[in-house]
Design a protein around this motif. Sequence first.
Motif, PDB file in Angstrom:
ATOM      1  N   ASP A 138       1.836  10.622  -5.716  1.00  0.00           N
ATOM      2  CA  ASP A 138       0.795  10.010  -6.542  1.00  0.00           C
ATOM      3  C   ASP A 138       0.020   8.936  -5.770  1.00  0.00           C
ATOM      4  O   ASP A 138      -1.213   8.854  -5.861  1.00  0.00           O
ATOM      5  N   TYR A 139       0.745   8.080  -5.017  1.00  0.00           N
ATOM      6  CA  TYR A 139       0.025   7.017  -4.300  1.00  0.00           C
ATOM      7  C   TYR A 139      -0.522   7.473  -2.950  1.00  0.00           C
ATOM      8  O   TYR A 139      -1.396   6.815  -2.376  1.00  0.00           O
ATOM      9  N   LEU A 140      -0.043   8.613  -2.443  1.00  0.00           N
ATOM     10  CA  LEU A 140      -0.436   9.074  -1.107  1.00  0.00           C
ATOM     11  C   LEU A 140      -1.954   9.146  -0.898  1.00  0.00           C
ATOM     12  O   LEU A 140      -2.457   8.679   0.129  1.00  0.00           O
ATOM     13  N   PRO A 141      -2.740   9.727  -1.827  1.00  0.00           N
ATOM     14  CA  PRO A 141      -4.195   9.844  -1.568  1.00  0.00           C
ATOM     15  C   PRO A 141      -4.899   8.504  -1.425  1.00  0.00           C
ATOM     16  O   PRO A 141      -6.022   8.455  -0.923  1.00  0.00           O
ATOM     17  N   PHE A 142      -4.241   7.419  -1.857  1.00  0.00           N
ATOM     18  CA  PHE A 142      -4.892   6.107  -1.842  1.00  0.00           C
ATOM     19  C   PHE A 142      -4.329   5.179  -0.762  1.00  0.00           C
ATOM     20  O   PHE A 142      -4.690   4.006  -0.716  1.00  0.00           O
ATOM     21  N   THR A 143      -3.481   5.708   0.103  1.00  0.00           N
ATOM     22  CA  THR A 143      -2.978   4.913   1.224  1.00  0.00           C
ATOM     23  C   THR A 143      -3.931   5.108   2.412  1.00  0.00           C
ATOM     24  O   THR A 143      -3.565   5.697   3.430  1.00  0.00           O
ATOM     25  N   PHE A 144      -5.139   4.614   2.263  1.00  0.00           N
ATOM     26  CA  PHE A 144      -6.203   4.885   3.228  1.00  0.00           C
ATOM     27  C   PHE A 144      -5.818   4.485   4.645  1.00  0.00           C
ATOM     28  O   PHE A 144      -6.084   5.216   5.604  1.00  0.00           O
ATOM     29  N   LEU A 196     -13.248   0.775   1.343  1.00  0.00           N
ATOM     30  CA  LEU A 196     -12.934   1.794   0.331  1.00  0.00           C
ATOM     31  C   LEU A 196     -12.244   1.173  -0.879  1.00  0.00           C
ATOM     32  O   LEU A 196     -12.562   1.510  -2.030  1.00  0.00           O
ATOM     33  N   TYR A 197     -11.322   0.242  -0.651  1.00  0.00           N
ATOM     34  CA  TYR A 197     -10.642  -0.413  -1.776  1.00  0.00           C
ATOM     35  C   TYR A 197     -11.615  -1.281  -2.568  1.00  0.00           C
ATOM     36  O   TYR A 197     -11.525  -1.368  -3.803  1.00  0.00           O
ATOM     37  N   ALA A 198     -12.566  -1.918  -1.866  1.00  0.00           N
ATOM     38  CA  ALA A 198     -13.567  -2.735  -2.565  1.00  0.00           C
ATOM     39  C   ALA A 198     -14.449  -1.860  -3.453  1.00  0.00           C
ATOM     40  O   ALA A 198     -14.770  -2.230  -4.593  1.00  0.00           O
ATOM     41  N   ILE A 199     -14.825  -0.674  -2.951  1.00  0.00           N
ATOM     42  CA  ILE A 199     -15.666   0.245  -3.723  1.00  0.00           C
ATOM     43  C   ILE A 199     -14.924   0.753  -4.960  1.00  0.00           C
ATOM     44  O   ILE A 199     -15.512   0.879  -6.045  1.00  0.00           O
ATOM     45  N   THR A 249      -3.350   0.848  -6.919  1.00  0.00           N
ATOM     46  CA  THR A 249      -2.714  -0.423  -6.564  1.00  0.00           C
ATOM     47  C   THR A 249      -1.545  -0.186  -5.608  1.00  0.00           C
ATOM     48  O   THR A 249      -1.400  -0.882  -4.596  1.00  0.00           O
ATOM     49  N   ALA A 250      -0.721   0.815  -5.920  1.00  0.00           N
ATOM     50  CA  ALA A 250       0.411   1.136  -5.050  1.00  0.00           C
ATOM     51  C   ALA A 250      -0.075   1.555  -3.667  1.00  0.00           C
ATOM     52  O   ALA A 250       0.507   1.167  -2.645  1.00  0.00           O
ATOM     53  N   GLY A 251      -1.154   2.336  -3.615  1.00  0.00           N
ATOM     54  CA  GLY A 251      -1.718   2.745  -2.335  1.00  0.00           C
ATOM     55  C   GLY A 251      -2.193   1.556  -1.516  1.00  0.00           C
ATOM     56  O   GLY A 251      -1.968   1.495  -0.300  1.00  0.00           O
ATOM     57  N   ALA A 252      -2.831   0.590  -2.180  1.00  0.00           N
ATOM     58  CA  ALA A 252      -3.298  -0.613  -1.489  1.00  0.00           C
ATOM     59  C   ALA A 252      -2.130  -1.461  -1.004  1.00  0.00           C
ATOM     60  O   ALA A 252      -2.171  -2.027   0.100  1.00  0.00           O
ATOM     61  N   ILE A 253      -1.080  -1.541  -1.811  1.00  0.00           N
ATOM     62  CA  ILE A 253       0.122  -2.299  -1.423  1.00  0.00           C
ATOM     63  C   ILE A 253       0.757  -1.679  -0.185  1.00  0.00           C
ATOM     64  O   ILE A 253       1.079  -2.375   0.787  1.00  0.00           O
ATOM     65  N   VAL A 254       0.949  -0.362  -0.220  1.00  0.00           N
ATOM     66  CA  VAL A 254       1.581   0.335   0.905  1.00  0.00           C
ATOM     67  C   VAL A 254       0.735   0.201   2.163  1.00  0.00           C
ATOM     68  O   VAL A 254       1.248  -0.082   3.259  1.00  0.00           O
TER      69      VAL A 254
END
Length: 460
Positions: free
Chosen positions: A430-436, A208-211, A155-160
């Motif tokens: 922690d959120y870095l890998p998900f900040t696509f 990617l976020y949808a998946i 969630t944090a990655g998607a927000i960022v």
Amino acid sequence: MFRIEAKSNPRFIEASFVILLIIATMAFSIGYLKATPHIPIFLVISLLLAYGLLKRVSFRDLEGGMIAGASAGLGAVFIFFFIGILISSWIMGGTIPTLIYYGFLTVSPNFFFAIVFLICSIVGISVGSSLTTVATVGVAFMGIAGAMDISLTITAGAIVSGAFFGDKMSPLSDTTNLASGTVGVDLFEHIKNMGWTTIPAFLISFVLYAILSPTGEATSFDTVEQFKEGLLSTGLIHWYTLLPIVVLVIMTFYKAPAVITLAVVSILGVGLSYTLDPLPASDVFKILFDGYVSHSGNKDVDALLTRGGMNSMLFTIALVLLALTMGGLLFTLGIIQSILAKVESLLKSAGSVITGAAITGIGINTLIGEQYLSILLTGEAFKAQFAKVGLAPKNLSRVMEDAGTVVNPLVPWSVCGIFITSVLGISTLDYLPFTFFCLLGPILTVIFGWSGKTLTKLEQ
């Protein structure tokens, strides 16, 4: 800061060794020892002072560089103070609780991360500020994710990602205006040209976020209902408490200064609080400094709403000033200048120039942790080099944002990284890998640079 005069002229090998030592010190201290960034940066400052004295640079010059570096962050310091006040005033005035409550009514766990990314992107474009988006809508989504037992790190990655997409593509954004202005490109031409790399990054990230989004069956709606009831019990949920957001968008649209905008919407939040639960002025001042403390009786709601205040920003401010002080020393000792001079001399083709500019933007973000500085320095260093290989300035302004603006939140000791961690409660690593979106920016700009696609040649 890029105008700080170098008092030393180290060779490239020597400057590289100092840089590697700094990176190793920071990585070991933060990654292995789990130290807060303040101490490693303070240690690096001490080492740089010792290095400078060995190089026979006077302490007066070193001190001047430190002061010049720190002074570059005073504007950010005032912004942080006002954001701390804004968060607490928007909670006591019901704005953030109402945002969260309406979020529960509209957000489905299906495609949750994609929805978070999309909404934060829209808000980011509207207000032109990634940090404001994170501190308001981002906080609301973190509360929703926590109550729905959905991954907080993703969630944090998607927000960022969404916040920095909006910041990057908004004509109201300071970084967007800075990047276009530094190299003399029309603002809207700059934004249009960024679309070649930014739109693909957005679409890939959305997919990617949808998946990754959970299914409805995996979500505890009992917890969501309890959360909604807890929010309603605070007495802060009213549609009119969203008025500060409307005012924020309007003032930003008319390009009101950020400090004035934050002050106005914070005052509005305090005013709204008197329509909900009038408090003595002494209590209001205490909340604005120490933050709002929730006593709803629901521990999840209380954990979400107990936050904000100027005091909550002091950790961030101290770290920002230390990081910029370190940057001032690096310039005073000529280390940054030595590295940039060497990089420029190695770049001969369009692909190599774009790659060099991207590496420079990433490197400055990593070393100094300052977003604006990465834009300014990259622009100053590569203007002539882009012209030599026949590339129009708007190619450079695009790289400055692709590898400068969106990289800052990925650095744990950077201004944005520190702020986001303090507001969302999730560490940068922690959120870095998900900040696509942020990760794709530098990759796509380098790929397009070497392929020659989407590049504009300099008019003869």
